[in-house]
Design an enzyme around this catalytic site. Structure first.
Site, mmCIF file in Angstrom:
data_model
loop_
_atom_site.group_PDB
_atom_site.id
_atom_site.type_symbol
_atom_site.label_atom_id
_atom_site.label_comp_id
_atom_site.label_asym_id
_atom_site.label_seq_id
_atom_site.Cartn_x
_atom_site.Cartn_y
_atom_site.Cartn_z
ATOM 1 N N ARG A 1 85.853 4.219 9.241
ATOM 2 C CA ARG A 1 85.737 5.658 8.918
ATOM 3 C C ARG A 1 84.626 6.294 9.752
ATOM 4 N NH1 ARG A 1 84.980 7.535 2.711
ATOM 5 N NH2 ARG A 1 82.866 6.763 3.053
ATOM 6 N N LYS B 1 83.006 12.513 7.623
ATOM 7 C CA LYS B 1 81.865 12.472 6.705
ATOM 8 C C LYS B 1 80.643 12.932 7.492
ATOM 9 C CE LYS B 1 80.241 9.418 3.046
ATOM 10 N NZ LYS B 1 80.154 10.415 2.010
ATOM 11 N N GLU C 1 88.441 17.961 -4.508
ATOM 12 C CA GLU C 1 87.661 16.803 -4.944
ATOM 13 C C GLU C 1 86.447 17.309 -5.681
ATOM 14 O OE1 GLU C 1 86.123 14.664 -1.534
ATOM 15 O OE2 GLU C 1 85.434 16.486 -0.582
HETATM 16 N N1 PMP Z 1 84.050 13.059 -1.536
HETATM 17 C C1 PMP Z 1 82.867 13.368 -0.981
HETATM 18 C C2 PMP Z 1 82.618 14.775 -0.543
HETATM 19 C C3 PMP Z 1 81.886 12.395 -0.806
HETATM 20 O O1 PMP Z 1 80.710 12.689 -0.246
HETATM 21 C C4 PMP Z 1 82.151 11.069 -1.235
HETATM 22 C C5 PMP Z 1 81.123 10.002 -1.058
HETATM 23 N N2 PMP Z 1 80.028 10.177 -1.911
HETATM 24 C C6 PMP Z 1 83.383 10.792 -1.840
HETATM 25 C C7 PMP Z 1 84.323 11.811 -1.945
HETATM 26 C C8 PMP Z 1 83.733 9.403 -2.299
HETATM 27 O O2 PMP Z 1 83.953 8.577 -1.182
HETATM 28 P P1 PMP Z 1 83.572 7.032 -1.169
HETATM 29 O O3 PMP Z 1 84.390 6.384 -2.223
HETATM 30 O O4 PMP Z 1 83.922 6.567 0.193
HETATM 31 O O5 PMP Z 1 82.117 6.938 -1.471
#
Ligand code: PMP
Length: 288
Positions: A50, A149, A182
């Site tokens: 990622r 990210k 989300e």
């Molecule tokens: N959405 C956002 C905006 C995030 O920053 C994160 C991580 N904290 C997630 C979803 C969850 O992703 P992950 O399971 O890879 O931590």
């Protein structure tokens, strides 16, 4: 605490980067949040994939191969004597001129921090979270792909502030069409009868590593999960709901915008999924 900074381990007090780094000037950079469970870096390869894709999408050439970053992550955990913790991998664009152009930056900075993690207070795992919908919308995927990210979290920070001002710890973010994207730092799952649903990444959700692990667990448990566009109504009328994230793991939600979810208590299947998740971590990843 020792911090990894461009190939060397430095003391926390000496872990510094330039004020001309575009990571600071413009939020120009990317990061990963990763968990270490019982000496095993959870799904490290997926996190690094990622990171590489985020870098590719923002035209940032990573001068390190995946194995180098993986080893640096493991070494940072080892040197800090960690068996369990949270790892933050940050790549900034590096030092450049005071203009926006990424072309003035030729030396990306790699920073790795490994520390203990503060989860949501334990009571929320047993009682469930009460959350709201934030009026702050998720950035349009056409403006910034939600899969990236990036170091620029301003709209999520403002949505988190909306949550805090309403006395909550998390908030749902809608996209500019009004569909559920989300939460500010977590992905969303809901259940209606015997079907689970999670917003598609095209609606503005990050492709969470925990989300992916939970989808795998659901498949193994024989639960069906679809990824349609979801509205607030779909959330309010759900029978069960939980959030997923590296820091949060799997956390039940019992109330959204003053509407109780299901019976208003954490769902039994959420508990089952969390248990399966706890079984998985510590095995699925790279030992340090
Ligand atoms: N959405 C956002 C905006 C995030 O920053 C994160 C991580 N904290 C997630 C979803 C969850 O992703 P992950 O399971 O890879 O931590």
């Amino acid at each position: 605490m020792k911090i990894y900074l461009n190939g060397t381990m430095v003391d926390e007090a000496d872990a510094k980067i330039s004020v001309f780094d575009h990571g600071l000037l413009y939020g120009d950079g990317i990061f990963e949040g990763i968990r270490l469970y019982r000496g095993c870096v959870f799904r490290l390869d997926e996190h690094l994939e990622r990171l590489e894709k985020s870098a590719h999408a923002i035209l940032l050439n990573l001068p390190w191969v995946r194995a180098t970053i993986a080893e640096a992550i493991c070494e940072t955990c080892r040197i800090n004597g960690l068996e369990d913790g949270y790892i933050r991998v940050i790549v900034t664009r590096g030092v450049g001129s005071l203009g926006l152009s990424h072309l003035s930056c030729n030396d990306p900075q790699l920073i790795i921090i490994a520390d203990k993690i503060t989860l949501y207070p334990e009571e929320h795992y047993t009682k469930g979270l009460k959350i709201i919908t934030s009026p702050t919308r998720r950035i349009n995927p056409a403006a910034l792909a939600p899969m990236v990210k990036s170091l620029n979290y301003m709209n999520n920070i403002l949505a988190k502030a909306d949550a805090n001002r309403a006395g909550c710890l998390e908030a749902i973010m809608l996209n500019d069409q009004g569909y559920v994207a989300e939460c500010t730092g977590d992905n969303i799952f809901i259940r209606h009868k015997d079907k689970w649903f999670t917003p598609p990444t095209s609606a503005g959700a990050l492709r969470g590593i925990t989300r992916g692990a939970v989808l795998d667990i659901m498949e193994e448990l024989g639960f069906s999960c679809e990824e349609p566009n979801l509205t607030r109504y779909d959330i309010w009328t759900a029978d069960e709901m939980f959030l997923t994230g590296t820091a949060a793991e799997v956390i039940p939600v019992v109330e959204v915008d003053g509407r109780s979810i299901g019976e208003g208590v954490p769902g039994l299947l959420t508990h089952k999924i969390l248990e399966a998740f706890h079984d998985l971590v510590g095995k699925d990843g790279q030992m340090i």
